[in-house]
Write an enzyme that holds these catalytic residues in place. Structure first.
Site, mmCIF file in Angstrom:
data_model
loop_
_atom_site.group_PDB
_atom_site.id
_atom_site.type_symbol
_atom_site.label_atom_id
_atom_site.label_comp_id
_atom_site.label_asym_id
_atom_site.label_seq_id
_atom_site.Cartn_x
_atom_site.Cartn_y
_atom_site.Cartn_z
ATOM 1 N N GLY A 11 82.185 83.476 52.112
ATOM 2 C CA GLY A 11 83.617 83.259 52.430
ATOM 3 C C GLY A 11 83.562 85.350 53.062
ATOM 4 C CG LEU A 13 82.528 90.448 49.678
ATOM 5 C CD1 LEU A 13 82.020 92.448 50.117
ATOM 6 C CD2 LEU A 13 82.930 90.938 47.911
ATOM 7 C CB ILE A 39 80.476 79.045 41.276
ATOM 8 C CG1 ILE A 39 81.278 79.834 39.968
ATOM 9 C CG2 ILE A 39 81.953 77.845 40.885
ATOM 10 C CD1 ILE A 39 80.442 81.657 40.397
ATOM 11 C CB ALA A 62 87.085 84.311 43.814
ATOM 12 C CE1 TYR A 63 92.562 76.998 43.888
ATOM 13 C CE2 TYR A 63 93.891 78.862 43.939
ATOM 14 C CZ TYR A 63 93.880 77.647 44.633
ATOM 15 O OH TYR A 63 94.992 76.981 44.989
ATOM 16 C CB THR A 103 91.908 91.384 41.645
ATOM 17 O OG1 THR A 103 92.728 91.003 42.217
ATOM 18 C CG2 THR A 103 92.068 90.003 40.495
ATOM 19 C CE1 TYR A 127 92.579 85.556 42.792
ATOM 20 C CE2 TYR A 127 94.164 87.068 42.704
ATOM 21 C CZ TYR A 127 92.465 86.727 42.676
ATOM 22 O OH TYR A 127 91.643 87.324 43.631
ATOM 23 C CD1 TRP A 152 96.516 94.599 48.062
ATOM 24 C CD2 TRP A 152 97.116 95.751 49.933
ATOM 25 N NE1 TRP A 152 97.438 94.909 47.430
ATOM 26 C CE2 TRP A 152 98.353 95.351 48.684
ATOM 27 C CE3 TRP A 152 97.912 96.275 51.102
ATOM 28 C CZ2 TRP A 152 99.331 96.242 48.751
ATOM 29 C CZ3 TRP A 152 98.859 97.288 51.153
ATOM 30 C CH2 TRP A 152 99.750 96.795 49.759
#
Length: 285
Positions: A11, A13, A39, A62-63, A103, A127, A152
């Site tokens: 992903g 990150l 995961i 993550a989703y 988040t 989320y 963000w």
């Protein structure tokens, strides 16, 4: 330095961690393919950690499809909560510390004030709920954890607001962008650097931390900055969020207080626009 294992390496990150690790000469780091680090595969995670024996695990999996999560509740919950719990348990069983990325969506964001780590979390979307439940699962299962809430997130990799704006700006003469949702953009390269700073500090100041770039902006001003810096000629109109309804509710004001992470790990955080300049420079290379 003990070995680092990255979950969710493919992903945005994860890709930034790879770049920053190379820049900083961090070689004891493993980026397993998704099929080797699922995961949702509890036994597979245990096997992976037993084989690699990392001192640290960074969870980037993550989703994150905020609106789709309203319909895909079970999937979001399984990845963001159950997966986090599996990983924390695997870390405990194998003596690893966990850096878990969360988040600003864990907050309601209905007050104009800097959000501190111990402020009440009241998520207003599926989320946000599943990410908060993931935090709680990590805290319940593993004391040796660093939970880092960010906001963000963007970079030169994967799909994000900056790349979407550059694409739309090249295709259209005019765009309507929401002006009444306020927060702070975060360059994922800066977040990656902060994560390595925490790991390299050898600190045991476990707990929840906030990290975004410095400063405050709206999505409208963020878009304007993207077009100004990239010298893209497009008219940008500010609109209220009510004019662009989305399936999931979003925090109206989610600017996080970064005092704790700066003081604990002696981290200097760049101003959001300076980091945006750097990102666009990398995109245009």
């Amino acid at each position: 330095m003990s070995k680092i294992l990255v979950i969710g390496a493919g992903g945005q990150l994860g890709q930034c961690l790879k770049v920053v690790a190379e820049r900083r000469g961090i070689t004891e780091i493993v980026f397993p393919a998704e099929q080797d680090a699922n995961i949702l595969n509890e036994s597979g995670l245990n096997d992976l950690l037993a084989k690699e024996q990392p001192g640290f695990v960074i969870n980037c999996a993550a989703y994150t499809a905020v609106d789709k999560a309203e319909d895909e509740v079970d999937l979001a919950k399984s990845i963001n909560e159950t997966g986090a719990a599996y990983l924390a348990s695997a870390c405990l069983a194998n003596g690893a510390k966990l850096v878990h990325v969360s988040t600003d969506f864990v907050f309601e964001g209905n007050e104009v004030k800097l959000l501190k780590e111990d402020d009440e979390a009241k998520p207003i979307s599926v989320y946000g709920v599943t990410k908060l439940d993931g935090e709680l699962a990590v805290q319940a299962k593993l004391s040796a954890h660093f939970i880092i809430r960010t906001s963000w997130l963007y970079s030169e990799y994967a799909n994000n607001f900056v790349k979407t704006m550059l694409k739309l700006g090249a295709e259209r003469d005019e765009l309507n962008i929401i002006a009444d949702q306020v927060g702070t953009p975060t360059y994922a390269i800066d977040l990656a650097n902060a994560i390595f700073d925490i790991i390299l500090s050898s600190s045991t100041a476990y707990g929840v931390y906030h990290f975004s770039n410095e400063g405050v902006t709206s999505w409208f001003d963020f878009a304007k900055a993207i077009f100004d810096i990239s010298e893209t000629r497009v008219k940008v109109n500010p609109i209220p969020g009510s004019a662009y309804p989305t399936k999931a509710s979003r925090p109206a004001f989610s600017v996080m207080d970064k005092t704790k992470i700066k003081e604990t790990f002696n981290i200097e955080i760049p101003y959001w626009r300076d980091s945006l300049v750097e990102c666009i420079k990398q995109i245009n290379k």
